[in-house]
Write a protein that holds these residues in place. Sequence first.
Motif: not given
Length: 241
Positions: A12-20, A55-57, A65-68, A83-88
């Motif tokens: 939930h958190l990781g995919s949303r951070i990576v896709d912005g 390295g995401l947070v 919890i701060r997003v990096l 997660w990067r492969l699944a998005g833009d």
Amino acid sequence: MPKSLHQRAVEHLGSRIVDGSIPAGEVIVAAELESELSVSRSVIREAVRVLASAGLVVSTKRVGIRVLPPADWNPFDPLVIRWRLAGDGQGAQLRSLTELRVAVEPMAAELAAEHAPAEFCGELLNLAAQMRHAGRSGDLASFLELDIRFHAMVLAASGNEMFANLANPIAETLRGRTELGLMPEHPHEEALAWHQGVADAISAHEPHRARESMELIMRRTNEEICGVWAHKPRLFPQPRA
């Protein structure tokens, strides 16, 4: 804690951070996540630990919890890759890892031909034979896992522990390519022969031939998918001090 809850929180958190969807600099409050996901504090704490290791947070006392930013992410972390492969970021991710493979795997094959213990040679010959059988019979699921194992074994057989630790990122990329439909429907006969050539050359302790065969595999890999990143901008992170 139930593994499924932990995975759900990480995804939930990781995919949303990576896709912005959750931008860099945003502060997430653990209590709000508990309520949103209906999980305990321990589940959130463990999920944050996993994301922090990628390295995401970063978790800050009395702040949250701060997003990096992407420059802080671990580009070799299998979760970040997935997660990067699944998005833009798909094209840029495939380009980065394919170029890494083109640079590293031929050298790994050459070193393996010089240094691999006998048991590694035997396993590579066995894997190459199994790949040929699975590829010709159309068993793509088995072929994928054998391919992952083969390349991991070559990296390990090099005797270079840093090369060996690239096995997980490469495995995630191969699985991602398959899920995205970016693999051939049937492995090319040439590719099967080249994998056999790598195994034969390593077993015969012929470094030059091992490198050449792996370069052929990597060149074909690059040609098959380079269109995916044709118009994607390159990333230029600032060197760390």
